[in-house]
Design a protein around this motif. Structure first.
Motif, PDB file in Angstrom:
ATOM      1  N   ILE A  32       8.922  -9.830 -21.077  1.00  0.00           N
ATOM      2  CA  ILE A  32       8.985 -10.838 -22.692  1.00  0.00           C
ATOM      3  C   ILE A  32      10.252 -11.569 -23.088  1.00  0.00           C
ATOM      4  O   ILE A  32      10.832 -12.038 -23.917  1.00  0.00           O
ATOM      5  CB  ILE A  32       7.764 -10.414 -23.709  1.00  0.00           C
ATOM      6  N   LYS A  33      11.029  -9.708 -23.710  1.00  0.00           N
ATOM      7  CA  LYS A  33      12.073  -9.877 -23.961  1.00  0.00           C
ATOM      8  C   LYS A  33      13.380 -11.365 -23.611  1.00  0.00           C
ATOM      9  O   LYS A  33      13.983 -12.342 -24.031  1.00  0.00           O
ATOM     10  CB  LYS A  33      12.718  -9.004 -24.392  1.00  0.00           C
ATOM     11  N   ALA A  34      13.165 -10.955 -22.079  1.00  0.00           N
ATOM     12  CA  ALA A  34      14.028 -11.267 -21.050  1.00  0.00           C
ATOM     13  C   ALA A  34      13.320 -13.139 -21.282  1.00  0.00           C
ATOM     14  O   ALA A  34      14.489 -14.062 -21.010  1.00  0.00           O
ATOM     15  CB  ALA A  34      13.926 -11.098 -19.584  1.00  0.00           C
ATOM     16  N   ILE A  35      12.536 -13.242 -21.035  1.00  0.00           N
ATOM     17  CA  ILE A  35      11.578 -14.347 -21.122  1.00  0.00           C
ATOM     18  C   ILE A  35      12.533 -15.489 -21.975  1.00  0.00           C
ATOM     19  O   ILE A  35      12.569 -16.474 -22.660  1.00  0.00           O
ATOM     20  CB  ILE A  35      10.215 -14.793 -21.076  1.00  0.00           C
ATOM     21  N   ARG A  36      11.732 -14.461 -23.713  1.00  0.00           N
ATOM     22  CA  ARG A  36      12.461 -15.449 -24.829  1.00  0.00           C
ATOM     23  C   ARG A  36      13.861 -16.026 -24.732  1.00  0.00           C
ATOM     24  O   ARG A  36      14.391 -17.071 -25.028  1.00  0.00           O
ATOM     25  CB  ARG A  36      12.471 -14.567 -25.516  1.00  0.00           C
ATOM     26  N   GLU A  37      14.518 -14.895 -24.365  1.00  0.00           N
ATOM     27  CA  GLU A  37      16.294 -14.621 -24.507  1.00  0.00           C
ATOM     28  C   GLU A  37      16.800 -16.351 -22.739  1.00  0.00           C
ATOM     29  O   GLU A  37      17.544 -17.496 -23.936  1.00  0.00           O
ATOM     30  CB  GLU A  37      17.492 -14.277 -23.734  1.00  0.00           C
ATOM     31  N   LYS A  38      15.836 -16.832 -22.113  1.00  0.00           N
ATOM     32  CA  LYS A  38      16.067 -17.407 -21.116  1.00  0.00           C
ATOM     33  C   LYS A  38      15.370 -18.522 -21.482  1.00  0.00           C
ATOM     34  O   LYS A  38      16.242 -19.965 -21.444  1.00  0.00           O
ATOM     35  CB  LYS A  38      15.770 -16.895 -19.930  1.00  0.00           C
ATOM     36  N   SER A  40      15.456 -19.653 -24.323  1.00  0.00           N
ATOM     37  CA  SER A  40      16.207 -20.451 -25.867  1.00  0.00           C
ATOM     38  C   SER A  40      17.775 -20.550 -25.036  1.00  0.00           C
ATOM     39  O   SER A  40      18.357 -21.638 -25.856  1.00  0.00           O
ATOM     40  CB  SER A  40      16.305 -18.947 -27.066  1.00  0.00           C
ATOM     41  N   GLU A  41      17.829 -20.636 -24.053  1.00  0.00           N
ATOM     42  CA  GLU A  41      19.037 -20.701 -23.754  1.00  0.00           C
ATOM     43  C   GLU A  41      18.591 -22.457 -22.428  1.00  0.00           C
ATOM     44  O   GLU A  41      19.448 -22.866 -21.768  1.00  0.00           O
ATOM     45  CB  GLU A  41      19.053 -19.730 -22.502  1.00  0.00           C
ATOM     46  N   ILE A  42      17.371 -22.780 -22.821  1.00  0.00           N
ATOM     47  CA  ILE A  42      16.717 -24.192 -22.020  1.00  0.00           C
ATOM     48  C   ILE A  42      17.616 -25.461 -22.785  1.00  0.00           C
ATOM     49  O   ILE A  42      17.473 -25.592 -23.990  1.00  0.00           O
ATOM     50  CB  ILE A  42      15.742 -24.680 -21.827  1.00  0.00           C
ATOM     51  N   THR A  43      17.976 -25.924 -21.900  1.00  0.00           N
ATOM     52  CA  THR A  43      18.957 -27.546 -22.199  1.00  0.00           C
ATOM     53  C   THR A  43      18.999 -28.551 -21.477  1.00  0.00           C
ATOM     54  O   THR A  43      18.911 -29.501 -21.799  1.00  0.00           O
ATOM     55  CB  THR A  43      20.938 -26.973 -22.658  1.00  0.00           C
ATOM     56  N   GLU A  44      18.561 -28.065 -20.455  1.00  0.00           N
ATOM     57  CA  GLU A  44      18.387 -28.573 -19.557  1.00  0.00           C
ATOM     58  C   GLU A  44      17.115 -29.588 -18.572  1.00  0.00           C
ATOM     59  O   GLU A  44      16.839 -27.955 -18.985  1.00  0.00           O
ATOM     60  CB  GLU A  44      19.795 -30.176 -18.242  1.00  0.00           C
TER      61      GLU A  44
END
Length: 108
Positions: A32-38, A40-44
C-alpha cells in the motif's frame, strides 16, 4: 511446490495462523505504501498503465503466495522468511522438525 503430509496440532495451527497473518499484514502494508508513492508520481497516461500492470503482477504474486493450506505451509513460511516478511522466531512453538525444515528451505 511439493506438498507435505505434516500434521499440525491445534496449538501449532494457532501459532501458524498468527504468523501467517503477521506476514500478510506486513507485506500488504508495504505494498500500500509503494502504491501510494507510485500513484503520487503519475503525470501521464502511460504512468497509470504501468501502475495497473504493477498492481496486476503484485495481486497475482500475493494470491499465489498466501495459500493457507497445511500441506504447503512449511514452503510458504520458508518463502516468507526468505523474503523478510516473517522471522523464524515468530514460529516459536511449532514442532522443532517443522522449524528446522523451514530454516533449511530458506537457505536453498
Amino acid at each position: 511446490m511439493q506438498e507435505s503430509d505434516t500434521e499440525w496440532s491445534t496449538t501449532e495451527q494457532k501459532i501458524a495462523q498468527e504468523a501467517f497473518e503477521k506476514a500478510y499484514k506486513r507485506e500488504t502494508s508495504a505494498l500500500i505504501k509503494a502504491i501510494r508513492e507510485k500513484a503520487s508520481e503519475i503525470t501521464e497516461l502511460d504512468d497509470m498503465w504501468q501502475l495497473h500492470d504493477f498492481l496486476s503482477a503484485r495481486r497475482h504474486d500475493l494470491d499465489g503466495k498466501y495459500d493457507y493450506s497445511y500441506s504447503v505451509l512449511i514452503f510458504i513460511f520458508s518463502r516468507l522468511v526468505k523474503e523478510g516478511w516473517l522471522h523464524l522466531d515468530e514460529l516459536k512453538g511449532l514442532d522443532t522438525g517443522k522449524v528446522t525444515k523451514i530454516a533449511a528451505l530458506t537457505r536453498m
